[in-house]
Design an enzyme around this catalytic site. Structure first.
Site, PDB file in Angstrom:
ATOM      1  N   ASN A  49     -10.446  -3.580  -6.171  1.00 39.28           N
ATOM      2  CA  ASN A  49      -9.667  -2.642  -7.004  1.00 39.28           C
ATOM      3  C   ASN A  49     -10.266  -2.406  -8.392  1.00 39.28           C
ATOM      4  O   ASN A  49      -9.909  -1.432  -9.060  1.00 39.28           O
ATOM      5  CB  ASN A  49      -8.213  -3.111  -7.159  1.00 39.28           C
ATOM      6  CG  ASN A  49      -7.373  -2.892  -5.918  1.00 39.28           C
ATOM      7  OD1 ASN A  49      -6.362  -3.558  -5.711  1.00 39.28           O
ATOM      8  ND2 ASN A  49      -7.766  -1.948  -5.065  1.00 39.28           N
ATOM      9  N   ASP A 101       0.815  -1.202   0.000  1.00 43.99           N
ATOM     10  CA  ASP A 101       0.000   0.000   0.000  1.00 43.99           C
ATOM     11  C   ASP A 101       0.860   1.268   0.000  1.00 43.99           C
ATOM     12  O   ASP A 101       1.929   1.285   0.603  1.00 43.99           O
ATOM     13  CB  ASP A 101      -0.881  -0.015   1.258  1.00 43.99           C
ATOM     14  CG  ASP A 101      -2.170   0.739   1.038  1.00 43.99           C
ATOM     15  OD1 ASP A 101      -2.401   1.204  -0.096  1.00 43.99           O
ATOM     16  OD2 ASP A 101      -2.941   0.866   1.992  1.00 43.99           O
TER      17      ASP A 101
HETATM   18  C1  FPP Z   1      -1.996  -0.133  -3.309  1.00 46.24           C
HETATM   19  O1  FPP Z   1      -1.544   1.213  -3.237  1.00 46.24           O
HETATM   20  C2  FPP Z   1      -1.330  -0.811  -4.411  1.00 46.24           C
HETATM   21  C3  FPP Z   1      -1.967  -1.448  -5.439  1.00 46.24           C
HETATM   22  C4  FPP Z   1      -3.422  -1.525  -5.549  1.00 46.24           C
HETATM   23  C5  FPP Z   1      -1.183  -2.072  -6.532  1.00 46.24           C
HETATM   24  C6  FPP Z   1       0.042  -2.840  -6.137  1.00 46.24           C
HETATM   25  C7  FPP Z   1       0.725  -3.298  -7.367  1.00 46.24           C
HETATM   26  C8  FPP Z   1       2.056  -3.259  -7.581  1.00 46.24           C
HETATM   27  C9  FPP Z   1       3.049  -2.832  -6.566  1.00 46.24           C
HETATM   28  C10 FPP Z   1       2.608  -3.644  -8.924  1.00 46.24           C
HETATM   29  C11 FPP Z   1       2.266  -5.044  -9.362  1.00 46.24           C
HETATM   30  C12 FPP Z   1       3.043  -6.054  -8.624  1.00 46.24           C
HETATM   31  C13 FPP Z   1       3.267  -7.325  -9.066  1.00 46.24           C
HETATM   32  C14 FPP Z   1       4.089  -8.249  -8.249  1.00 46.24           C
HETATM   33  C15 FPP Z   1       2.744  -7.799 -10.361  1.00 46.24           C
HETATM   34  P1  FPP Z   1      -2.563   2.397  -3.473  1.00 46.24           P
HETATM   35  O2  FPP Z   1      -2.664   2.645  -4.933  1.00 46.24           O
HETATM   36  O3  FPP Z   1      -3.851   2.071  -2.776  1.00 46.24           O
HETATM   37  O4  FPP Z   1      -1.836   3.594  -2.777  1.00 46.24           O
HETATM   38  P2  FPP Z   1      -2.504   4.754  -1.894  1.00 46.24           P
HETATM   39  O5  FPP Z   1      -3.092   4.085  -0.683  1.00 46.24           O
HETATM   40  O6  FPP Z   1      -1.358   5.613  -1.556  1.00 46.24           O
HETATM   41  O7  FPP Z   1      -3.526   5.422  -2.769  1.00 46.24           O
END
Ligand code: FPP
Length: 226
Positions: A51, A2
């Site tokens: 998501n 996150d």
């Molecule tokens: C949450 O942060 C993160 C995600 C929903 C995506 C995570 C994906 C990756 C790191 C890349 C893909 C990885 C692999 C291994 C294929 P957020 O977007 O909710 O951040 P925020 O809370 O700051 O808005």
């Protein structure tokens, strides 16, 4: 994993750039966990069922990024004998991504020492319901031979079938909640939350979490003798 969005916003970048940097962190952590710490099972939560409700460009980007990871790291996974598993519903993903994923699953199927799980299109509640549905079907169709429906049987119907429950759950980005992650499996998992945003998470901090975990007393609901 996150905090990608916040990491990007603080730099005046699009959220997608945060995810791209997050993928680099994921690669570094997978390598460190295996090579330096010898951790046999590692799960990354990359895309939840919830998501899909994000803006379509972001959803599309995350699906692309997953495809890129699977294609580009296939060789590395095979060379390092890492077994890949996807926790989540593959059926709802675009056929091109499914094909890439299935190819990698097949190529790594025989490996036993290191296991990398990527939770993608995953939700803990949905996983439990899916298990219940399959158990009912198997019972009705006579495949369970009167076996008792207990914890041991239930585990076999989860995406993590055959794997131990996680010892430690690390959440970056500071939120103190589970967000539908491995609800069945984390019943006695130790939690460790850090304010660090995922793109800034380092092997050093990962090690600090593991070291702190090693000092915890795990009682599993029992009283330990002094
Ligand atoms: C949450 O942060 C993160 C995600 C929903 C995506 C995570 C994906 C990756 C790191 C890349 C893909 C990885 C692999 C291994 C294929 P957020 O977007 O909710 O951040 P925020 O809370 O700051 O808005």
């Amino acid at each position: 994993m996150d905090g990608n969005g916040r990491w990007a916003r603080r730099r005046g970048l699009p959220r997608t750039e945060g995810h791209r940097r997050g993928l680099l962190t994921a690669e570094r952590i997978v390598r460190f966990a295996g090579e330096e710490l010898g951790i046999p099972y590692l799960t990354l939560y990359a895309f939840s069922k919830e998501n899909w409700q994000r803006p379509p460009e972001e959803v599309e980007f995350l699906i692309e990024l997953m495809g890129e990871f699977i294609r580009e790291k296939r060789k590395l996974l095979v060379e390092n004998e890492i077994r890949l598993r996807i926790l989540g519903d593959l059926e709802e993903l675009p056929p091109s991504l499914r094909e890439e994923v299935e190819k990698t699953l097949e190529l790594t199927r025989g490996f036993e020492r290191y296991h990398l799980n990527i939770a993608f299109n995953y939700g803990g509640r949905q996983e439990i319901l899916r298990a219940v549905r399959q158990i009912v079907t198997d019972r009705l169709e006579g495949r369970l031979n009167g076996e008792p429906i207990d914890e041991r049987l239930f585990r076999r119907y989860l995406y993590t079938a055959g794997q131990p429950d996680p010892d430690l759950l690390i959440r970056t980005g500071g939120e103190e909640r589970i967000s539908n992650f491995l609800l069945w499996q984390i019943a006695y998992t130790e939690l460790w939350v850090t304010e660090t945003l995922w793109p800034d998470f380092t092997p050093e901090e990962f090690l600090a979490a593991v070291e702190e975990y090693q000092c915890r007393e795990r009682r599993f609901g029992q009283v330990l003798q002094p």
